[in-house]
Design a protein around this motif. Structure first.
Motif, PDB file in Angstrom:
ATOM      1  N   SER A  31     -14.979 -33.861  38.991  1.00 62.87           N
ATOM      2  CA  SER A  31     -14.837 -32.844  38.277  1.00 62.87           C
ATOM      3  C   SER A  31     -15.027 -31.292  39.270  1.00 62.87           C
ATOM      4  CB  SER A  31     -16.979 -32.623  37.976  1.00 62.87           C
ATOM      5  OG  SER A  31     -17.775 -32.864  39.267  1.00 62.87           O
ATOM      6  N   GLU A  32     -15.007 -31.744  40.622  1.00 63.72           N
ATOM      7  CA  GLU A  32     -14.743 -30.527  41.853  1.00 63.72           C
ATOM      8  C   GLU A  32     -12.967 -30.389  42.050  1.00 63.72           C
ATOM      9  OE1 GLU A  32     -16.821 -33.268  42.398  1.00 63.72           O
ATOM     10  OE2 GLU A  32     -18.050 -32.734  42.385  1.00 63.72           O
ATOM     11  N   ILE A  34     -10.878 -31.169  39.470  1.00 67.13           N
ATOM     12  CA  ILE A  34     -11.019 -30.125  37.917  1.00 67.13           C
ATOM     13  C   ILE A  34     -11.135 -29.199  38.053  1.00 67.13           C
ATOM     14  CG2 ILE A  34     -11.921 -29.400  34.998  1.00 67.13           C
ATOM     15  CD1 ILE A  34     -11.688 -33.076  34.905  1.00 67.13           C
ATOM     16  N   GLU A  35     -12.147 -28.191  38.813  1.00 61.79           N
ATOM     17  CA  GLU A  35     -12.378 -27.101  38.606  1.00 61.79           C
ATOM     18  C   GLU A  35     -11.667 -26.937  40.332  1.00 61.79           C
ATOM     19  OE1 GLU A  35     -16.065 -24.663  41.784  1.00 61.79           O
ATOM     20  OE2 GLU A  35     -17.243 -26.837  39.891  1.00 61.79           O
ATOM     21  N   ASP A  36     -10.745 -27.237  40.991  1.00 51.69           N
ATOM     22  CA  ASP A  36     -10.054 -26.531  41.395  1.00 51.69           C
ATOM     23  C   ASP A  36      -8.439 -26.479  41.384  1.00 51.69           C
ATOM     24  OD1 ASP A  36     -11.670 -26.577  43.978  1.00 51.69           O
ATOM     25  OD2 ASP A  36     -10.864 -28.077  44.410  1.00 51.69           O
ATOM     26  N   GLY A  37      -8.311 -27.100  39.788  1.00 53.77           N
ATOM     27  CA  GLY A  37      -7.252 -27.182  39.114  1.00 53.77           C
ATOM     28  C   GLY A  37      -6.151 -27.993  38.906  1.00 53.77           C
ATOM     29  N   ALA A  38      -6.868 -28.702  39.082  1.00 52.41           N
ATOM     30  CA  ALA A  38      -5.918 -30.616  39.199  1.00 52.41           C
ATOM     31  C   ALA A  38      -5.334 -30.516  37.596  1.00 52.41           C
ATOM     32  CB  ALA A  38      -6.520 -31.728  38.583  1.00 52.41           C
ATOM     33  N   ILE A  39      -4.630 -31.271  37.454  1.00 53.11           N
ATOM     34  CA  ILE A  39      -3.408 -31.023  35.817  1.00 53.11           C
ATOM     35  C   ILE A  39      -3.508 -32.035  35.159  1.00 53.11           C
ATOM     36  CG2 ILE A  39      -1.225 -31.436  34.501  1.00 53.11           C
ATOM     37  CD1 ILE A  39      -0.537 -29.573  36.995  1.00 53.11           C
ATOM     38  N   ILE A  40      -4.475 -32.156  33.776  1.00 53.14           N
ATOM     39  CA  ILE A  40      -5.005 -33.764  33.612  1.00 53.14           C
ATOM     40  C   ILE A  40      -3.572 -33.988  32.551  1.00 53.14           C
ATOM     41  CG2 ILE A  40      -6.406 -34.694  31.942  1.00 53.14           C
ATOM     42  CD1 ILE A  40      -8.618 -32.279  32.398  1.00 53.14           C
ATOM     43  N   LEU A  41      -3.542 -35.731  33.398  1.00 52.62           N
ATOM     44  CA  LEU A  41      -2.369 -36.181  32.404  1.00 52.62           C
ATOM     45  C   LEU A  41      -2.053 -37.539  31.428  1.00 52.62           C
ATOM     46  CD1 LEU A  41       0.746 -36.775  32.610  1.00 52.62           C
ATOM     47  CD2 LEU A  41       0.678 -37.478  34.842  1.00 52.62           C
ATOM     48  N   ASP A  42      -2.228 -36.765  30.731  1.00 54.01           N
ATOM     49  CA  ASP A  42      -3.098 -38.099  29.793  1.00 54.01           C
ATOM     50  C   ASP A  42      -1.027 -39.087  28.890  1.00 54.01           C
ATOM     51  OD1 ASP A  42      -3.205 -39.390  26.772  1.00 54.01           O
ATOM     52  OD2 ASP A  42      -4.515 -37.631  26.312  1.00 54.01           O
TER      53      ASP A  42
END
Length: 123
Positions: A31-32, A34-42
């Motif tokens: 969650s941290e 994601i909050e810091d701008g991580a990119i989700i790679l599906d």
């Protein structure tokens, strides 16, 4: 009847083991990140991605990651995800072998989506 109980017990044990493995393989602090701008790679197939995915995620299937990893920025943080969390572990490993330092396993996309929705609700 005894055979049915044995089979049901074995299935239950396999299921519990799988769920335990799945959560143990998830990286902490998603969650941290994601909050810091991580990119989700599906990393599911294009067809799977079209049937449902996390808004804003990018789709590079496991089968093409060895050719397409160059599309990703080594300086960014990525959270890999798939249908159950197994392919995402494989892609995490591949990307780390290619020199990506900030790659984390997000497990199943449906579980990760809950974290993403929670983050959006906090904003």
């Amino acid at each position: 009847m005894k055979t049915i109980y044995i089979i049901a017990g074995a299935i239950l044990l396999i299921y519990i083991s799988y769920r335990t493995y799945r959560f143990a393989k998830l990286d902490n602090g998603l969650s941290e990140k994601i909050e810091d701008g991580a990119i989700i790679l599906d990393v599911r197939t294009e067809y799977e991605y079209k049937t449902g995915h996390i808004d804003g995620s990018i789709n590079i299937p496991l089968g093409t990651i060895r050719e397409r990893y160059i599309e990703l920025d080594t300086g960014k943080t990525y959270i890999t995800t798939c249908s159950h969390g197994l392919r995402s572990v494989k892609v995490e490993t591949i990307l780390k072998e290619k020199g990506y330092k900030n790659v984390f396993n997000g497990g199943a996309w449906s579980d990760l989506e809950k974290i993403v929705i929670e983050q959006k609700g906090k904003r």
